[in-house]
Every structure is written in structure tokens, then in C-alpha cells.
Design a protein around this motif. Structure first.
Motif, short mmCIF file in Angstrom:
data_model
loop_
_atom_site.label_atom_id
_atom_site.label_comp_id
_atom_site.label_asym_id
_atom_site.label_seq_id
_atom_site.Cartn_x
_atom_site.Cartn_y
_atom_site.Cartn_z
N ASN A 174 -14.43 9.36 -9.48
CA ASN A 174 -14.34 7.71 -8.94
C ASN A 174 -14.39 6.87 -10.11
OD1 ASN A 174 -17.25 7.04 -9.68
ND2 ASN A 174 -17.39 8.91 -8.29
N ARG A 232 -12.73 6.42 -4.66
CA ARG A 232 -14.14 5.81 -4.82
C ARG A 232 -15.18 6.63 -4.23
NH1 ARG A 232 -11.89 4.53 -0.04
NH2 ARG A 232 -13.05 3.80 1.73
N GLU A 273 -20.61 0.54 -6.21
CA GLU A 273 -19.38 0.64 -6.54
C GLU A 273 -19.01 -0.23 -7.76
OE1 GLU A 273 -17.05 0.73 -3.00
OE2 GLU A 273 -16.98 2.58 -2.93
N GLN A 274 -18.93 -1.45 -7.58
CA GLN A 274 -18.84 -2.56 -8.46
C GLN A 274 -19.58 -2.31 -9.93
OE1 GLN A 274 -18.72 -6.55 -7.15
NE2 GLN A 274 -18.40 -5.81 -5.00
N GLU A 320 0.77 -1.32 -0.08
CA GLU A 320 0.06 -0.12 -0.01
C GLU A 320 1.03 1.15 0.07
OE1 GLU A 320 -3.53 2.30 2.65
OE2 GLU A 320 -2.88 -0.03 2.93
N ALA A 356 -5.12 0.80 -8.73
CA ALA A 356 -5.81 -0.09 -7.81
C ALA A 356 -6.04 0.85 -6.45
CB ALA A 356 -5.50 -1.38 -7.29
N TYR A 357 -4.92 1.37 -6.26
CA TYR A 357 -4.79 2.45 -5.14
C TYR A 357 -5.66 3.81 -5.35
CZ TYR A 357 -2.78 6.08 -2.17
OH TYR A 357 -2.65 7.39 -1.27
N GLU A 365 -17.97 0.84 -11.37
CA GLU A 365 -16.53 0.60 -12.14
C GLU A 365 -17.03 0.09 -13.63
OE1 GLU A 365 -12.89 -2.13 -11.21
OE2 GLU A 365 -14.18 -1.92 -9.76
N ARG A 408 -7.87 4.00 -7.61
CA ARG A 408 -9.51 4.04 -7.62
C ARG A 408 -9.96 3.75 -6.20
NH1 ARG A 408 -11.14 3.10 -12.67
NH2 ARG A 408 -9.91 2.29 -14.29
N GLN A 409 -9.18 3.11 -5.13
CA GLN A 409 -9.80 3.10 -3.93
C GLN A 409 -9.64 4.23 -3.21
OE1 GLN A 409 -10.81 0.55 -2.27
NE2 GLN A 409 -11.06 1.11 -0.26
#
Length: 296
Positions: free
Chosen positions: A50, A45, A137-138, A4, A38-39, A141, A41-42
Motif C-alpha cells: 500500500n 490501499r 491512509e492519508q 477508471e 492513483a488507480y 501515504e 494506490r487505490q
């Protein structure tokens, strides 16, 4: 934890690519690029940024601030402060009013939609709606929305779509919009007479858009052009669109390209053929009559 921290450090640099801004960029392996994406997007979010595609993520820089916000630097080097955190009630209500949904539906939530009134098996439809809200969220995306269908007028399609918008607005700081298909055509016709109406532009960019009563319009080339332009932009940008209609997708009198984009980016939520609005109206008229009849 180390991964992370590394991803956070990578996010402060652009991915070095030919033709991109080289300032504050560095070469990265495919694994590092994936970790970095990934970081970011998180981190974003629950912010207006987003749903950025990968090619844009690779061109921006994101620096986390101690006050739980971020400095977002776009592909041209312009910096913006993005505040993270939970939504305030004022922000939520403001976005609901700005959504252009019918005024009588602005305050309605999932609990206000009475599935029991149908008296039929609504398990599949209800499951799609609940999952859409709880795992939004899914869906966001992937740019996947819903097609709320029933051939019966007044079966609750518009109300359900607004309940969904309100639930999402309470959970996520994203832009939501609502437009009736005939109102869209009227707004667009006004635009032909001069500048494009201000209300029309956000329909192309909002994170979630409801197009209500699609299919009621006549089958004409210029109408197909209007819908294709809007739906194709949202399809290309992977933005979530919810449709309500009295017509099944395979029976829509629209350009096949439009139908293909609708079917490939929505799950069918089929409501029972029950005239809910008529039932409510009759019940309300009966209540009023009883009041009048029993008045002194």
C-alpha cells in the motif's frame, strides 16, 4: 467511469523509461502516469503493497482478477498474487501477536483508553489520535506518525501507542511492530556477535513501528548510529513511526539528524502530567486490601 477503465488498462503496462524493463511497457503522458498511479494506490490501499513510492509504481504491472485479487508483477518480471478484501479475525490477531507489543496491551483498543482520568484539557491530543486512526491512509501515504510525550512516568504513553496499533491492525492488512528503545539496543548488541537477529529486520520494513521510551538511552556514538540507521531508513522509505518518550524532542540527547527526522515526520501528542499507572496501582491495592479486610 471511462477514466477508471483507462487507468485500469494503463496499470497493466509499465511506464516506459530508459533503463527500465521494457517488457509490457508503453509510453505515457504525465496525465496518464498520474491517473495510473492513483488507480494503483487505490487498488492496493488495503494490501501489503500500500505504500510504494512513485518510481516503483512506474516499474510494476498490476492486473485485476475477477476474484477481487491482483497479479502484481515487480520490476524484474516476477509475479505475485495479492489478495484484496477485508481482514479476518485470525489474520488480525496473528499480526498483533507478531507485533512484539507488551502482552497485557495486545487486546486493548481506543475505547479502553480512558481520557477522562486526566481531569485536564486533552482535546488537542485526543484529536490528533482520533484523526490518525480514522484517516490513517492519508498519514500512511505521507509517512507521518506521532510523538507521544509526557515527562511523567506512567502517564499512559505506552498503553496509548498500543491501543493505536491495535486499532490500525483491525482496519488495515499491514505489518505493525513495537520495540522498546533499550530492547532495540540489546538486540543490536547481540547482532554484533553474529548474524543480525531475525526480530530486528522487520523493524526496518514494517508499515508502522512504535519505538517506546526513546531518549532513555545514554548519549553515545554507537547508540546514535543504531537509532540513526533505523530512523533514517524509515524516514527515507516514508514509513510511519510512532515514538513515546518522557523527553521533549528538542531535549533529546541524540544526533541532530535523528531529532530532525523525528520532528519532521511526527505530530506531537502531549499527555497531561498525570501518573496514571500509579493511580491505578494505588486503586488496585486499595481494592485488594478491602477484600482482605472484609474476608471472614
Amino acid at each position: 467511469m471511462k477514466e477508471e477503465i483507462k487507468a485500469k488498462q494503463l496499470a497493466a503496462f509499465r511506464v516506459r523509461k530508459e533503463g527500465s524493463l521494457s517488457y509490457r511497457s508503453m509510453g505515457m503522458t504525465e496525465d496518464e502516469i498520474a491517473e495510473r498511479r492513483a488507480y494503483i494506490r487505490q487498488a492496493l490501499r488495503n494490501t501489503p503493497k500500500n505504500n510504494l513510492p512513485n518510481d516503483i509504481l512506474d516499474k510494476i504491472r498490476l492486473t485485476e482478477m475477477e476474484n477481487k485479487g491482483y497479479i502484481f508483477e515487480d520490476s524484474e518480471g516476477r509475479e505475485f498474487y495479492i489478495r484484496s478484501g477485508t481482514l479476518t479475525q485470525e489474520e488480525t490477531e496473528f499480526r498483533k501477536v507478531r507485533s512484539m507489543m507488551p502482552f497485557n496491551f495486545i487486546g486493548l483498543k481506543g475505547k479502553d483508553f480512558n481520557w477522562d482520568i486526566y481531569g485536564k484539557d486533552i482535546k488537542k491530543a485526543k484529536n490528533y489520535v482520533n484523526n490518525f486512526i480514522l484517516k490513517f491512509e492519508q498519514f500512511l501515504e505521507r509517512g507521518i506518525g506521532l510523538y507521544i510525550y509526557s515527562s511523567t512516568k506512567g502517564s499512559g504513553k505506552t498503553m496509548l501507542s498500543c491501543c493505536i496499533l491495535n486499532e490500525i491492525s483491525d482496519r488495515y492488512p499491514i505489518s505493525v511492530k513495537f520495540i522498546n528503545a533499550l530492547d532495540l539496543l540489546e538486540m543490536t548488541k547481540q547482532g554484533y556477535k553474529g548474524d543480525e537477529p531475525e526480530e530486528l529486520r522487520p523493524l526496518y520494513t514494517s508499515s508502522v513501528l512504535v519505538i517506546d521510551d526513546i531518549g532513555v538511552q545514554m548519549a553515545k556514538d554507537w547508540i546514535n548510529t543504531i537509532f540513526y540507521r533505523l530512523i533514517n531508513v524509515r524516514y527515507t522509505e516514508r514509513l510511519v513511526t510512532i515514538y513515546t518518550s518522557n523527553i521533549a524532542t528538542d531535549a533529546l540527547k541524540m544526533d541532530e539528524r535523528i531529532i530532525d527526522r523525528i520532528e519532521s515526520t511526527t505530530y506531537l501528542v502531549e499527555l497531561p502530567e498525570v501518573p496514571v499507572r500509579h493511580m491505578k496501582q494505588e486503586k488496585e491495592k486499595e481494592r485488594i486490601f478491602n477484600e482482605i479486610e472484609n474476608a471472614p
